[in-house]
Scaffold this motif. Structure first.
Motif, PDB file in Angstrom:
ATOM      1  N   GLN A 197       0.841  -1.205   0.000  1.00 28.99           N
ATOM      2  CA  GLN A 197       0.000   0.000   0.000  1.00 28.99           C
ATOM      3  C   GLN A 197       0.873   1.252   0.000  1.00 28.99           C
ATOM      4  O   GLN A 197       0.725   2.145   0.821  1.00 28.99           O
ATOM      5  CB  GLN A 197      -0.958   0.004   1.190  1.00 28.99           C
ATOM      6  N   LEU A 198       1.785   1.291  -0.972  1.00 26.69           N
ATOM      7  CA  LEU A 198       2.798   2.331  -1.016  1.00 26.69           C
ATOM      8  C   LEU A 198       2.935   2.887  -2.430  1.00 26.69           C
ATOM      9  O   LEU A 198       2.991   2.127  -3.396  1.00 26.69           O
ATOM     10  CB  LEU A 198       4.146   1.739  -0.577  1.00 26.69           C
ATOM     11  N   ILE A 199       2.972   4.202  -2.551  1.00 32.61           N
ATOM     12  CA  ILE A 199       3.324   4.858  -3.808  1.00 32.61           C
ATOM     13  C   ILE A 199       4.719   5.437  -3.608  1.00 32.61           C
ATOM     14  O   ILE A 199       5.000   6.067  -2.582  1.00 32.61           O
ATOM     15  CB  ILE A 199       2.314   5.951  -4.191  1.00 32.61           C
ATOM     16  N   CYS A 200       5.583   5.183  -4.598  1.00 32.26           N
ATOM     17  CA  CYS A 200       6.978   5.603  -4.448  1.00 32.26           C
ATOM     18  C   CYS A 200       7.601   5.959  -5.790  1.00 32.26           C
ATOM     19  O   CYS A 200       7.021   5.716  -6.843  1.00 32.26           O
ATOM     20  CB  CYS A 200       7.786   4.492  -3.794  1.00 32.26           C
ATOM     21  N   LEU A 201       8.772   6.536  -5.697  1.00 33.42           N
ATOM     22  CA  LEU A 201       9.661   6.665  -6.839  1.00 33.42           C
ATOM     23  C   LEU A 201      10.734   5.613  -6.631  1.00 33.42           C
ATOM     24  O   LEU A 201      11.248   5.455  -5.526  1.00 33.42           O
ATOM     25  CB  LEU A 201      10.290   8.063  -6.886  1.00 33.42           C
ATOM     26  N   LYS A 202      11.071   4.858  -7.687  1.00 34.23           N
ATOM     27  CA  LYS A 202      12.042   3.783  -7.528  1.00 34.23           C
ATOM     28  C   LYS A 202      13.046   3.789  -8.670  1.00 34.23           C
ATOM     29  O   LYS A 202      12.863   4.489  -9.674  1.00 34.23           O
ATOM     30  CB  LYS A 202      11.353   2.426  -7.453  1.00 34.23           C
ATOM     31  N   GLY A 203      14.075   3.006  -8.489  1.00 35.71           N
ATOM     32  CA  GLY A 203      15.093   2.829  -9.514  1.00 35.71           C
ATOM     33  C   GLY A 203      15.709   1.459  -9.390  1.00 35.71           C
ATOM     34  O   GLY A 203      15.415   0.712  -8.460  1.00 35.71           O
ATOM     35  N   GLN A 204      16.572   1.125 -10.334  1.00 36.11           N
ATOM     36  CA  GLN A 204      17.315  -0.131 -10.268  1.00 36.11           C
ATOM     37  C   GLN A 204      18.613   0.151  -9.526  1.00 36.11           C
ATOM     38  O   GLN A 204      19.311   1.117  -9.842  1.00 36.11           O
ATOM     39  CB  GLN A 204      17.599  -0.660 -11.663  1.00 36.11           C
ATOM     40  N   ALA A 205      18.925  -0.664  -8.553  1.00 39.78           N
ATOM     41  CA  ALA A 205      20.101  -0.428  -7.708  1.00 39.78           C
ATOM     42  C   ALA A 205      21.373  -0.366  -8.549  1.00 39.78           C
ATOM     43  O   ALA A 205      21.606  -1.211  -9.410  1.00 39.78           O
ATOM     44  CB  ALA A 205      20.227  -1.515  -6.652  1.00 39.78           C
ATOM     45  N   SER A 206      22.184   0.658  -8.283  1.00 41.60           N
ATOM     46  CA  SER A 206      23.495   0.755  -8.923  1.00 41.60           C
ATOM     47  C   SER A 206      24.346  -0.426  -8.451  1.00 41.60           C
ATOM     48  O   SER A 206      24.046  -1.059  -7.431  1.00 41.60           O
ATOM     49  CB  SER A 206      24.157   2.078  -8.567  1.00 41.60           C
ATOM     50  N   THR A 207      25.404  -0.711  -9.167  1.00 40.51           N
ATOM     51  CA  THR A 207      26.256  -1.854  -8.825  1.00 40.51           C
ATOM     52  C   THR A 207      26.792  -1.751  -7.399  1.00 40.51           C
ATOM     53  O   THR A 207      26.723  -2.719  -6.630  1.00 40.51           O
ATOM     54  CB  THR A 207      27.426  -1.961  -9.822  1.00 40.51           C
ATOM     55  N   SER A 208      27.314  -0.581  -7.024  1.00 42.36           N
ATOM     56  CA  SER A 208      27.876  -0.422  -5.670  1.00 42.36           C
ATOM     57  C   SER A 208      26.812  -0.577  -4.592  1.00 42.36           C
ATOM     58  O   SER A 208      27.042  -1.229  -3.568  1.00 42.36           O
ATOM     59  CB  SER A 208      28.543   0.944  -5.539  1.00 42.36           C
ATOM     60  N   LEU A 209      25.638   0.015  -4.805  1.00 49.57           N
ATOM     61  CA  LEU A 209      24.562  -0.089  -3.819  1.00 49.57           C
ATOM     62  C   LEU A 209      24.067  -1.530  -3.720  1.00 49.57           C
ATOM     63  O   LEU A 209      23.821  -2.036  -2.627  1.00 49.57           O
ATOM     64  CB  LEU A 209      23.420   0.857  -4.183  1.00 49.57           C
ATOM     65  N   ASN A 210      23.953  -2.202  -4.849  1.00 50.98           N
ATOM     66  CA  ASN A 210      23.511  -3.590  -4.850  1.00 50.98           C
ATOM     67  C   ASN A 210      24.509  -4.487  -4.110  1.00 50.98           C
ATOM     68  O   ASN A 210      24.112  -5.388  -3.362  1.00 50.98           O
ATOM     69  CB  ASN A 210      23.311  -4.084  -6.281  1.00 50.98           C
ATOM     70  N   THR A 211      25.793  -4.220  -4.278  1.00 48.24           N
ATOM     71  CA  THR A 211      26.822  -4.980  -3.559  1.00 48.24           C
ATOM     72  C   THR A 211      26.673  -4.790  -2.055  1.00 48.24           C
ATOM     73  O   THR A 211      26.724  -5.761  -1.286  1.00 48.24           O
ATOM     74  CB  THR A 211      28.231  -4.550  -4.017  1.00 48.24           C
ATOM     75  N   MET A 212      26.464  -3.544  -1.624  1.00 48.03           N
ATOM     76  CA  MET A 212      26.280  -3.296  -0.191  1.00 48.03           C
ATOM     77  C   MET A 212      25.015  -3.979   0.329  1.00 48.03           C
ATOM     78  O   MET A 212      25.018  -4.548   1.428  1.00 48.03           O
ATOM     79  CB  MET A 212      26.252  -1.799   0.089  1.00 48.03           C
ATOM     80  N   ALA A 213      23.946  -3.948  -0.445  1.00 48.07           N
ATOM     81  CA  ALA A 213      22.702  -4.606  -0.026  1.00 48.07           C
ATOM     82  C   ALA A 213      22.915  -6.109   0.120  1.00 48.07           C
ATOM     83  O   ALA A 213      22.432  -6.727   1.082  1.00 48.07           O
ATOM     84  CB  ALA A 213      21.590  -4.314  -1.029  1.00 48.07           C
TER      85      ALA A 213
END
Length: 83
Positions: free
Chosen positions: A35-51
């Motif tokens: 039940q959420l409206i948001c702005l989103k993106g595809q995780a950058s390589t560095s952010l995805n690595t940290m996640a």
């Protein structure tokens, strides 16, 4: 979790590599289940690595892990329904 485990998790997060990154947030989305409206993106390589590093730390310490892939987003509205 107990204090010892908390300290181990904190130490693991402190030791993991943290790189500078830029993140594009360019898609308007409604996540019906959340039940959420948001702005989103595809995780950058560095952010995805940290996640993924955080997810591995959680697995190591037997913590709950989300069933969903990591999606960087900015929440705009919560509690959104079609009614």
């Amino acid at each position: 979790i107990d204090p010892t485990t908390c300290s181990k998790i904190h130490e693991a997060i402190n030791q993991m590599p943290k790189t500078t990154f830029s993140q594009v947030i360019d898609t308007f989305a409604w996540w019906q289940t959340a039940q959420l409206i948001c702005l989103k993106g595809q995780a950058s390589t560095s952010l995805n690595t940290m996640a993924n590093d955080i997810k591995n730390i959680a697995k190591t310490h037997h913590l709950a892990i989300s069933q969903y892939d990591y999606v960087p987003h900015i929440s705009l509205f919560r509690g959104v329904t079609t009614a």
